[in-house]
Design an enzyme around this catalytic site. Structure first.
Site, PDB file in Angstrom:
ATOM      1  N   ASN A  79      -6.261 -15.649 -20.591  1.00  0.00           N
ATOM      2  CA  ASN A  79      -5.806 -14.776 -19.498  1.00  0.00           C
ATOM      3  C   ASN A  79      -5.410 -15.671 -18.350  1.00  0.00           C
ATOM      4  OD1 ASN A  79      -6.651 -12.618 -20.934  1.00  0.00           O
ATOM      5  ND2 ASN A  79      -8.337 -12.066 -19.576  1.00  0.00           N
ATOM      6  N   GLY A  80      -4.406 -15.252 -17.586  1.00  0.00           N
ATOM      7  CA  GLY A  80      -3.986 -16.045 -16.431  1.00  0.00           C
ATOM      8  C   GLY A  80      -2.566 -16.516 -16.639  1.00  0.00           C
ATOM      9  N   GLU A 111      -1.919   7.609  -1.063  1.00  0.00           N
ATOM     10  CA  GLU A 111      -2.701   7.581  -2.301  1.00  0.00           C
ATOM     11  C   GLU A 111      -2.299   8.714  -3.247  1.00  0.00           C
ATOM     12  OE1 GLU A 111      -4.288   5.694  -3.951  1.00  0.00           O
ATOM     13  OE2 GLU A 111      -5.697   6.769  -5.205  1.00  0.00           O
ATOM     14  N   GLU A 130       1.985   6.949 -10.751  1.00  0.00           N
ATOM     15  CA  GLU A 130       1.315   6.078 -11.709  1.00  0.00           C
ATOM     16  C   GLU A 130       1.019   6.760 -13.043  1.00  0.00           C
ATOM     17  OE1 GLU A 130      -2.496   5.018 -10.124  1.00  0.00           O
ATOM     18  OE2 GLU A 130      -2.609   3.181 -11.303  1.00  0.00           O
ATOM     19  N   LYS A 171      -0.859   8.135  -7.045  1.00  0.00           N
ATOM     20  CA  LYS A 171      -1.491   8.700  -8.248  1.00  0.00           C
ATOM     21  C   LYS A 171      -0.452   9.414  -9.112  1.00  0.00           C
ATOM     22  CE  LYS A 171      -4.561   7.065  -8.547  1.00  0.00           C
ATOM     23  NZ  LYS A 171      -5.169   6.178  -7.636  1.00  0.00           N
ATOM     24  N   LYS A 204      -5.349  -2.358 -15.617  1.00  0.00           N
ATOM     25  CA  LYS A 204      -6.389  -2.025 -14.644  1.00  0.00           C
ATOM     26  C   LYS A 204      -6.620  -3.136 -13.642  1.00  0.00           C
ATOM     27  CE  LYS A 204      -9.828   0.440 -13.051  1.00  0.00           C
ATOM     28  NZ  LYS A 204      -9.415   1.555 -12.172  1.00  0.00           N
ATOM     29  N   CYS A 248      -4.938  -8.376 -19.279  1.00  0.00           N
ATOM     30  CA  CYS A 248      -5.333  -8.967 -20.557  1.00  0.00           C
ATOM     31  C   CYS A 248      -6.857  -8.982 -20.655  1.00  0.00           C
ATOM     32  CB  CYS A 248      -4.829 -10.384 -20.755  1.00  0.00           C
ATOM     33  SG  CYS A 248      -3.069 -10.563 -20.686  1.00  0.00           S
ATOM     34  N   ARG A 267      -7.282  -3.124 -19.571  1.00  0.00           N
ATOM     35  CA  ARG A 267      -6.749  -4.313 -18.893  1.00  0.00           C
ATOM     36  C   ARG A 267      -5.338  -4.666 -19.374  1.00  0.00           C
ATOM     37  NH1 ARG A 267     -10.902  -7.679 -16.440  1.00  0.00           N
ATOM     38  NH2 ARG A 267      -9.298  -9.271 -16.387  1.00  0.00           N
ATOM     39  N   HIS A 282      13.069  10.878  10.505  1.00  0.00           N
ATOM     40  CA  HIS A 282      13.815   9.615  10.573  1.00  0.00           C
ATOM     41  C   HIS A 282      14.472   9.268   9.238  1.00  0.00           C
ATOM     42  CE1 HIS A 282      12.269   8.960  14.558  1.00  0.00           C
ATOM     43  NE2 HIS A 282      11.054   9.209  14.113  1.00  0.00           N
ATOM     44  N   TRP A 318      -1.459  -7.851 -21.703  1.00  0.00           N
ATOM     45  CA  TRP A 318      -0.519  -7.234 -20.776  1.00  0.00           C
ATOM     46  C   TRP A 318       0.552  -8.290 -20.563  1.00  0.00           C
ATOM     47  CZ3 TRP A 318       1.288  -8.188 -15.753  1.00  0.00           C
ATOM     48  CH2 TRP A 318       1.945  -7.109 -15.138  1.00  0.00           C
TER      49      TRP A 318
HETATM   50  C1  AGP Z   1      -4.594   2.474  -8.520  1.00  0.00           C
HETATM   51  O1  AGP Z   1      -4.683   3.650  -9.195  1.00  0.00           O
HETATM   52  C2  AGP Z   1      -4.126   1.297  -9.186  1.00  0.00           C
HETATM   53  N1  AGP Z   1      -4.429   1.189 -10.523  1.00  0.00           N
HETATM   54  C3  AGP Z   1      -3.984   0.027  -8.376  1.00  0.00           C
HETATM   55  O2  AGP Z   1      -3.191   0.323  -7.270  1.00  0.00           O
HETATM   56  C4  AGP Z   1      -5.260  -0.711  -7.931  1.00  0.00           C
HETATM   57  O3  AGP Z   1      -5.943   0.025  -6.959  1.00  0.00           O
HETATM   58  C5  AGP Z   1      -4.871  -2.105  -7.415  1.00  0.00           C
HETATM   59  O4  AGP Z   1      -4.274  -2.823  -8.466  1.00  0.00           O
HETATM   60  C6  AGP Z   1      -6.039  -2.872  -6.847  1.00  0.00           C
HETATM   61  O5  AGP Z   1      -7.017  -3.105  -7.807  1.00  0.00           O
HETATM   62  P1  AGP Z   1      -8.448  -3.622  -7.390  1.00  0.00           P
HETATM   63  O6  AGP Z   1      -9.087  -2.545  -6.569  1.00  0.00           O
HETATM   64  O7  AGP Z   1      -9.165  -3.875  -8.670  1.00  0.00           O
HETATM   65  O8  AGP Z   1      -8.248  -4.872  -6.576  1.00  0.00           O
END
Ligand code: AGP
Length: 611
Positions: free
Chosen positions: A100-101, A484, A491, A488, A606, A2, A27, A507, A74
């Protein structure tokens, strides 16, 4: 998670609010809304969907006023809908609130307020705040907000306005980010959840702390504690400039940020590596050599991509310094009772510096006597402020929801720390330290060279476009690259992709391999090379397609892979910085073929400021 934007002053209020929201859209993008004070009334316009939908509505019906609040959501409590969009009004529309929160006790408060005759229109926790402030409003918004917030348990950054006090906004913060922008010229002020919202208008700011309240008019900003005691705040200068948060001709922020990596890595190094003798100066680290010599264990606290950067650091620290390192996602780590103690250093890695899980785990670590080092991008963020020591990555604003330049810069910061720790603990000779630092210093240039593979990677994305199942494999330094890379692709391309330690294949996951499955694997020179080749053979024996990320000088690899993406040679411990780049590019080009919403993937945000 948010975004909040608020403005008081003589500009076109709606345009300022929309500009701020656009910069915060990463956000959250489920719904958006504005409330503007117009001739003693609050005009409220909101809609489900992205900010462009709201902007469309406002085009034909733009409230003209000198104060307003705005929000991009969000969804947490209640699905995305116009009714659940912020700002939320009280019963009669005299008060409006953005938040927010999470208000943890909202059900209890709502039940009580409903008994007292308040009518709720949404399913959100936030609406409770509007009714609470209404309940306590006796001609003084500040007092009403103060009394209302006393009832609240949970986290908030909140901004409230009342039609009875049109030139006033009251903001408060508890565990959710809030910043006040001080007008560069007299007669205007701003508040927002994130500096990127206000940088087109001002670089002067107050960083609001937990338990603080702010009274804003166009001419004055007063900060107080929630108990009403005046607080004197230093003016904070935001270094990021407005262009850094623009797309600059690229189709998406993500691809712009991928290409910014050489620059971001240079900024992370900054003047930390000094002179031809490769001196390492981690000014501001805040952890004494004595402490670093005594510590017995390190635990990396992070989420998602940041935790994979932590895995790269784990490999380097264990190998170079002989200190055991635990990496676990922060949402789990905060409940692991015997990880932290006085001889454990917690390293919190977070791009945004506001991730709620990371902050909770940091608090657990502190309670159990550990010290904390923060590796973060956002100056003055909560993670930075709650840690004992600091290493900023200085990667510049990262707007794409998928983390790219922050990932490689976080790894680089971990590598710098590993060399420092190794030197202080005399775990490495000065010669080895110099060699590593020379290698680190070369990484920005090597990242540039790696980016030259972009065209080839784009063609591979097209070649494999019909593949729907991916495995990403890695060993040693590249376990993190596998994790990672898979994250990606999931996501932003919404494809099934699993990251595994390559040794785990036999395994279980090997059962997934058919001709419909592609395997991406970073196979770089080093102690794991032979075994990694063995894994590729296992895949090909089962008709799986293999794309290997391998060194330029590797003459053998083509025998074991269908396609090869080349990265330059560097020390094995440093190589995750380079291997991360092709993984990002591959995910980007696949997602682009499928026309995904790359910068704002579905269901994500984000900065994840709720647990
Ligand atoms: C990665 O592409 C993500 N959007 C997500 O995993 C992100 O790295 C994670 O939410 C941590 O965010 P931060 O680095 O702002 O703490």
């Amino acid at each position: 998670m948010c975004g909040i934007m608020a403005y008081l002053g003589g500009r076109d209020t709606v345009e300022v609010l929309l500009e701020g929201l656009r910069r915060l859209e990463y956000r959250g993008y489920d719904s958006a809304g504005v409330a503007v004070s117009v001739d003693g009334k609050i005009e409220l316009i909101k809609s489900k969907g992205k900010i462009s939908v709201l902007a469309g509505l406002l085009q034909n019906n733009k409230p003209e006023g000198r104060a307003g609040i705005a929000h991009t959501r969000w969804a947490t409590h209640g699905p995305p809908s116009t009714a659940n969009a912020h700002p939320h009004p009280d019963c009669e529309g005299h008060i409006a609130v953005v938040h927010n929160g999470i208000i943890e006790n909202y059900l209890e408060l709502r039940e009580q307020l409903e008994k007292e005759g308040h009518t709720f229109r949404s399913e959100t926790d936030t609406e409770t705040l509007a009714h609470l402030f209404e309940k306590y409003y006796e001609g003084d918004l500040e007092a009403a907000v103060r009394r209302g917030l006393k009832q609240v348990k949970g986290s908030y950054a909140v901004v409230a306005m009342s039609d009875k006090e049109p030139g006033l906004l009251v903001a408060a913060r508890q565990y959710s980010p809030l910043i006040v922008g001080l007008g560069e010229k007299p007669g205007e002020n701003f508040a927002a959840s994130d500096p990127s919202a206000i940088i087109p208008f001002t670089r002067k700011a107050y960083l609001v702390d937990n338990g603080e309240m702010v009274l804003l008019t166009a001419d004055k900003v007063q900060v107080k504690t929630l108990a009403g005691k005046a607080v004197k705040k230093p003016v904070f200068h935001i270094e990021w400039d407005a262009e850094m948060a623009e797309k600059g001709g690229y189709k998406h922020f993500m691809i712009k940020e991928i290409f910014e990596q050489p620059h971001a890595l240079r900024e992370t190094i900054g003047d930390r590596i000094v002179g031809r003798r490769m001196g390492l100066n981690l000014e501001g680290l805040g952890l004494s050599d004595g402490y670093l010599r005594r510590l017995k264990k390190i635990a990396v606290i992070a989420c998602g991509t940041a935790s994979y950067a932590g895995m790269a650091g784990q490999y380097a620290i264990e190998k170079l310094c002989g200190v055991p390192v635990i990496v676990d996602v922060a949402s789990e780590l905060q409940h692991r009772e015997s990880v932290f103690d006085k001889s454990t250093l917690g390293i919190a890695i977070s791009q945004s510096g506001e991730t709620a899980d990371t902050l909770q785990a940091m608090r657990t670590a502190h309670r159990q006597g550990a010290k904390l080092l923060a590796i973060t991008n956002v100056i003055g963020s909560s993670v930075a402020r709650e840690a004992d020591g600091l290493l900023y990555i200085h990667a510049g604003p990262e707007i794409g929801v998928a983390s790219t330049k922050a990932y490689t810069s976080q790894i680089l910061a971990m590598l710098l720390f590993a060399v420092h720790l190794g030197q202080v603990r005399e775990a490495m000779t000065p010669r080895v330290a110099r060699r590593l630092l020379r290698g680190i210093k070369a990484l920005p240039e090597l990242a540039e060279e790696t980016l030259e593979e972009a065209g080839h990677i784009k063609s591979l994305a097209a070649k494999y476009k019909d593949i729907k199942r991916y495995l990403y494999l890695g060993r040693g330094a590249h376990y993190c690259s596998a994790m990672e890379g898979a994250l990606k692709l999931k996501e932003i391309a919404y494809l099934d992709a699993e990251g595994y330690a390559a040794g785990e294949m036999k395994h279980g996951p090997l059962a997934l391999v058919t001709e419909e499955c592609a395997v991406l694997s970073a196979v770089v020179a080093g102690p794991h090379y032979e075994k990694s080749i063995g894994n590729l053979q296992e895949i090909r024996a089962r008709a799986g397609r293999v794309i290997a990320v391998a060194n330029k000088s590797d003459k053998e690899i083509a025998k074991y892979a269908d396609d090869v993406i080349r990265i330059p040679e560097t020390e094995e411990v440093l190589s995750p910085v380079l291997a991360g780049i092709p993984m990002q590019l591959y995910a980007y080009y696949v997602a682009d073929i499928w026309d995904r919403e790359i910068d704002q993937p579905r269901n994500l945000a984000k900065s994840v400021t709720v647990e």
